[in-house]
Design a protein around this motif. Structure first.
Motif, PDB file in Angstrom:
ATOM      1  N   LEU A  88     -24.727   1.744  -7.493  1.00  0.00           N
ATOM      2  CA  LEU A  88     -25.147   1.175  -8.779  1.00  0.00           C
ATOM      3  C   LEU A  88     -23.997   1.211  -9.784  1.00  0.00           C
ATOM      4  CD1 LEU A  88     -27.283   0.092 -10.747  1.00  0.00           C
ATOM      5  CD2 LEU A  88     -27.988   2.470 -11.134  1.00  0.00           C
ATOM      6  N   LEU A  89     -23.260   2.314  -9.802  1.00  0.00           N
ATOM      7  CA  LEU A  89     -22.103   2.444 -10.696  1.00  0.00           C
ATOM      8  C   LEU A  89     -21.080   1.351 -10.419  1.00  0.00           C
ATOM      9  CD1 LEU A  89     -20.240   4.056 -12.673  1.00  0.00           C
ATOM     10  CD2 LEU A  89     -19.514   5.399 -10.680  1.00  0.00           C
ATOM     11  N   LYS A  90     -20.787   1.087  -9.147  1.00  0.00           N
ATOM     12  CA  LYS A  90     -19.807   0.064  -8.794  1.00  0.00           C
ATOM     13  C   LYS A  90     -20.270  -1.324  -9.229  1.00  0.00           C
ATOM     14  CE  LYS A  90     -17.650   0.082  -4.919  1.00  0.00           C
ATOM     15  NZ  LYS A  90     -17.340   0.038  -3.468  1.00  0.00           N
ATOM     16  N   LYS A  91     -21.559  -1.617  -9.036  1.00  0.00           N
ATOM     17  CA  LYS A  91     -22.088  -2.920  -9.453  1.00  0.00           C
ATOM     18  C   LYS A  91     -21.948  -3.124 -10.956  1.00  0.00           C
ATOM     19  CE  LYS A  91     -23.817  -4.635  -5.563  1.00  0.00           C
ATOM     20  NZ  LYS A  91     -23.413  -5.958  -5.003  1.00  0.00           N
ATOM     21  N   ILE A  92     -22.221  -2.085 -11.703  1.00  0.00           N
ATOM     22  CA  ILE A  92     -22.146  -2.184 -13.162  1.00  0.00           C
ATOM     23  C   ILE A  92     -20.698  -2.390 -13.613  1.00  0.00           C
ATOM     24  CG2 ILE A  92     -22.464  -0.881 -15.315  1.00  0.00           C
ATOM     25  CD1 ILE A  92     -24.928   0.406 -13.939  1.00  0.00           C
ATOM     26  N   LYS A  93     -19.789  -1.663 -13.035  1.00  0.00           N
ATOM     27  CA  LYS A  93     -18.385  -1.760 -13.444  1.00  0.00           C
ATOM     28  C   LYS A  93     -17.744  -3.067 -12.973  1.00  0.00           C
ATOM     29  CE  LYS A  93     -18.533   2.012 -15.630  1.00  0.00           C
ATOM     30  NZ  LYS A  93     -18.550   1.962 -17.121  1.00  0.00           N
ATOM     31  N   GLU A  94     -18.337  -3.712 -11.967  1.00  0.00           N
ATOM     32  CA  GLU A  94     -17.822  -5.007 -11.511  1.00  0.00           C
ATOM     33  C   GLU A  94     -18.337  -6.164 -12.369  1.00  0.00           C
ATOM     34  OE1 GLU A  94     -19.088  -5.189  -7.496  1.00  0.00           O
ATOM     35  OE2 GLU A  94     -17.562  -3.801  -6.739  1.00  0.00           O
ATOM     36  N   SER A  95     -19.345  -5.893 -13.193  1.00  0.00           N
ATOM     37  CA  SER A  95     -19.923  -6.935 -14.043  1.00  0.00           C
ATOM     38  C   SER A  95     -19.175  -7.013 -15.368  1.00  0.00           C
ATOM     39  CB  SER A  95     -21.409  -6.640 -14.312  1.00  0.00           C
ATOM     40  OG  SER A  95     -21.921  -7.492 -15.321  1.00  0.00           O
ATOM     41  N   SER A  96     -18.714  -8.209 -15.728  1.00  0.00           N
ATOM     42  CA  SER A  96     -17.978  -8.372 -16.981  1.00  0.00           C
ATOM     43  C   SER A  96     -18.843  -8.126 -18.203  1.00  0.00           C
ATOM     44  CB  SER A  96     -17.386  -9.789 -17.053  1.00  0.00           C
ATOM     45  OG  SER A  96     -18.423 -10.759 -16.977  1.00  0.00           O
ATOM     46  N   SER A  97     -20.147  -8.340 -18.084  1.00  0.00           N
ATOM     47  CA  SER A  97     -21.044  -8.162 -19.219  1.00  0.00           C
ATOM     48  C   SER A  97     -21.584  -6.745 -19.340  1.00  0.00           C
ATOM     49  CB  SER A  97     -22.215  -9.145 -19.122  1.00  0.00           C
ATOM     50  OG  SER A  97     -22.945  -8.933 -17.922  1.00  0.00           O
ATOM     51  N   LEU A  98     -21.488  -5.939 -18.274  1.00  0.00           N
ATOM     52  CA  LEU A  98     -22.074  -4.592 -18.293  1.00  0.00           C
ATOM     53  C   LEU A  98     -21.058  -3.468 -18.146  1.00  0.00           C
ATOM     54  CD1 LEU A  98     -25.145  -5.218 -15.932  1.00  0.00           C
ATOM     55  CD2 LEU A  98     -25.115  -5.297 -18.424  1.00  0.00           C
ATOM     56  N   ARG A  99     -19.824  -3.794 -17.835  1.00  0.00           N
ATOM     57  CA  ARG A  99     -18.867  -2.742 -17.474  1.00  0.00           C
ATOM     58  C   ARG A  99     -18.545  -1.772 -18.607  1.00  0.00           C
ATOM     59  NH1 ARG A  99     -13.956  -7.024 -16.587  1.00  0.00           N
ATOM     60  NH2 ARG A  99     -13.680  -7.677 -18.772  1.00  0.00           N
ATOM     61  N   ASP A 100     -18.800  -2.172 -19.859  1.00  0.00           N
ATOM     62  CA  ASP A 100     -18.527  -1.280 -20.982  1.00  0.00           C
ATOM     63  C   ASP A 100     -19.669  -0.311 -21.264  1.00  0.00           C
ATOM     64  OD1 ASP A 100     -16.015  -2.310 -21.469  1.00  0.00           O
ATOM     65  OD2 ASP A 100     -16.731  -3.830 -22.868  1.00  0.00           O
ATOM     66  N   ILE A 101     -20.803  -0.454 -20.567  1.00  0.00           N
ATOM     67  CA  ILE A 101     -21.922   0.471 -20.768  1.00  0.00           C
ATOM     68  C   ILE A 101     -21.589   1.804 -20.098  1.00  0.00           C
ATOM     69  CG2 ILE A 101     -24.367   0.898 -20.315  1.00  0.00           C
ATOM     70  CD1 ILE A 101     -24.827  -2.085 -20.260  1.00  0.00           C
ATOM     71  N   PRO A 102     -21.682   2.919 -20.824  1.00  0.00           N
ATOM     72  CA  PRO A 102     -21.405   4.225 -20.207  1.00  0.00           C
ATOM     73  C   PRO A 102     -22.411   4.534 -19.099  1.00  0.00           C
ATOM     74  CG  PRO A 102     -21.429   4.374 -22.613  1.00  0.00           C
ATOM     75  CD  PRO A 102     -21.966   3.023 -22.254  1.00  0.00           C
ATOM     76  N   VAL A 103     -21.934   5.157 -18.022  1.00  0.00           N
ATOM     77  CA  VAL A 103     -22.780   5.527 -16.883  1.00  0.00           C
ATOM     78  C   VAL A 103     -22.608   7.023 -16.611  1.00  0.00           C
ATOM     79  CG1 VAL A 103     -23.302   5.125 -14.452  1.00  0.00           C
ATOM     80  CG2 VAL A 103     -22.559   3.217 -15.897  1.00  0.00           C
ATOM     81  N   LYS A 145     -18.305   5.615 -28.508  1.00  0.00           N
ATOM     82  CA  LYS A 145     -17.015   5.098 -28.039  1.00  0.00           C
ATOM     83  C   LYS A 145     -17.163   3.704 -27.465  1.00  0.00           C
ATOM     84  CE  LYS A 145     -13.145   6.285 -24.995  1.00  0.00           C
ATOM     85  NZ  LYS A 145     -12.621   7.276 -24.003  1.00  0.00           N
ATOM     86  N   SER A 146     -18.252   3.495 -26.725  1.00  0.00           N
ATOM     87  CA  SER A 146     -18.504   2.175 -26.135  1.00  0.00           C
ATOM     88  C   SER A 146     -18.746   1.138 -27.221  1.00  0.00           C
ATOM     89  CB  SER A 146     -19.711   2.253 -25.196  1.00  0.00           C
ATOM     90  OG  SER A 146     -20.071   0.978 -24.713  1.00  0.00           O
ATOM     91  N   ARG A 147     -19.452   1.521 -28.284  1.00  0.00           N
ATOM     92  CA  ARG A 147     -19.722   0.585 -29.379  1.00  0.00           C
ATOM     93  C   ARG A 147     -18.434   0.196 -30.105  1.00  0.00           C
ATOM     94  NH1 ARG A 147     -25.294   1.135 -32.757  1.00  0.00           N
ATOM     95  NH2 ARG A 147     -26.650   0.371 -31.096  1.00  0.00           N
ATOM     96  N   CYS A 148     -17.551   1.159 -30.308  1.00  0.00           N
ATOM     97  CA  CYS A 148     -16.265   0.845 -30.944  1.00  0.00           C
ATOM     98  C   CYS A 148     -15.475  -0.150 -30.098  1.00  0.00           C
ATOM     99  CB  CYS A 148     -15.456   2.127 -31.146  1.00  0.00           C
ATOM    100  SG  CYS A 148     -16.139   3.243 -32.386  1.00  0.00           S
ATOM    101  N   HIS A 153     -13.533  -5.774 -29.104  1.00  0.00           N
ATOM    102  CA  HIS A 153     -13.505  -6.994 -28.298  1.00  0.00           C
ATOM    103  C   HIS A 153     -14.088  -8.174 -29.087  1.00  0.00           C
ATOM    104  CE1 HIS A 153     -11.972  -4.836 -25.012  1.00  0.00           C
ATOM    105  NE2 HIS A 153     -13.111  -4.361 -24.507  1.00  0.00           N
ATOM    106  N   GLN A 154     -15.128  -7.905 -29.888  1.00  0.00           N
ATOM    107  CA  GLN A 154     -15.746  -8.975 -30.672  1.00  0.00           C
ATOM    108  C   GLN A 154     -14.778  -9.511 -31.716  1.00  0.00           C
ATOM    109  OE1 GLN A 154     -18.765 -10.362 -30.152  1.00  0.00           O
ATOM    110  NE2 GLN A 154     -18.193 -11.850 -31.710  1.00  0.00           N
ATOM    111  N   GLU A 155     -14.035  -8.605 -32.367  1.00  0.00           N
ATOM    112  CA  GLU A 155     -13.050  -9.039 -33.357  1.00  0.00           C
ATOM    113  C   GLU A 155     -11.949  -9.864 -32.703  1.00  0.00           C
ATOM    114  OE1 GLU A 155     -11.659  -5.550 -35.274  1.00  0.00           O
ATOM    115  OE2 GLU A 155     -13.467  -5.284 -36.502  1.00  0.00           O
ATOM    116  N   GLU A 156     -11.524  -9.461 -31.508  1.00  0.00           N
ATOM    117  CA  GLU A 156     -10.507 -10.235 -30.783  1.00  0.00           C
ATOM    118  C   GLU A 156     -11.015 -11.638 -30.464  1.00  0.00           C
ATOM    119  OE1 GLU A 156      -9.303  -8.003 -27.341  1.00  0.00           O
ATOM    120  OE2 GLU A 156      -7.437  -7.425 -28.317  1.00  0.00           O
TER     121      GLU A 156
END
Length: 223
Positions: A88-103, A145-148, A153-156
């Motif tokens: 599950l960890l690998k799937k999340i980190k491979e997703s561009s939309s979910l990889r920043d969520i802490p696990v 930390k994830s929110r920061c 990324h949003q500002e970029e």
């Protein structure tokens, strides 16, 4: 008078195939003021996060389910049938939309090689079961930390989009200036006509003046 507005609680997705362990982690999270959603497998966790398109015909226990799912942290058991917590960890980190969520990974077995493998894959913490209330205090720093990182990324993205819009608008402005410039020759082209009419008028005046100055000659009379 200022009115204090309470922030929405952080949303944690808890994944564990063991019902007693799932109930325990849910109670600890709620005691620590987290909003909690619990599922009993990694596959259901992915479906809840939107990574699977099939119909989610399973039971999800959540405090509040909004139309848009916003998960701030995922805590999952390591040993589960089918998809493990590591998978599950690998799937999340491979997703561009979910990889920043802490696990956070949980396990009842203290195996250093397993712990290191999860941390190297991107896990933020590794808790040994039984999970304690004191462990919950380690979750919020990872969420902040994830929110920061998300805001950065949003500002970029905003800067890039603004730069692209400014670049695309420049050719339109240049074409308008070219249109103004091309209109000038029309004004200049009318000048030769005005000059030619002025020259002919001056010529007529000079001819009249010459006629007045020169003496008139008379024809000789014939006898």
């Amino acid at each position: 008078m200022a009115v204090a507005i309470a922030e929405a609680p952080f949303h944690v997705l808890a994944v564990d195939d063991s019902l007693p362990d799932r109930k325990l982690i849910e109670r600890l999270l709620k005691t620590s003021s987290f909003q909690v959603t619990t599922v009993d497998s990694g596959t259901k966790a992915l479906e809840f996060l939107g990574l699977h398109g099939e119909d989610a015909s399973f039971s999800i226990h959540a405090d509040h389910l909004d139309v848009e799912v916003n998960v701030n942290l995922i805590i999952t058991d390591y040993c589960m049938p089918g998809m493990t917590g590591y998978d599950l960890l690998k799937k999340i980190k491979e997703s561009s939309s979910l990889r920043d969520i802490p696990v956070v990974i949980m396990s009842s077995e203290n195996i250093p090689s397993r712990i290191n493998r999860c941390l190297e894959e991107g896990a933020n913490e590794f808790f040994l079961k039984p999970v304690r209330l004191s462990d919950m205090s380690k979750l919020k720093p990872h969420i902040m930390k994830s929110r920061c990182k998300e805001h950065y990324h949003q500002e970029e993205d905003d800067l890039l989009s603004n730069s692209d819009s400014n670049t695309s608008s420049n050719p339109t402005n240049n074409s308008s200036s070219d249109t103004i410039s091309t209109s000038n020759p029309t004004n200049y082209s009318s000048n030769p006509t005005d000059n030619s009419s002025g020259d002919s008028s001056s010529a007529r005046k000079r001819k009249a003046a010459d006629d007045e100055i020169l003496p008139k000659t008379s024809r000789p009379r014939h006898s």
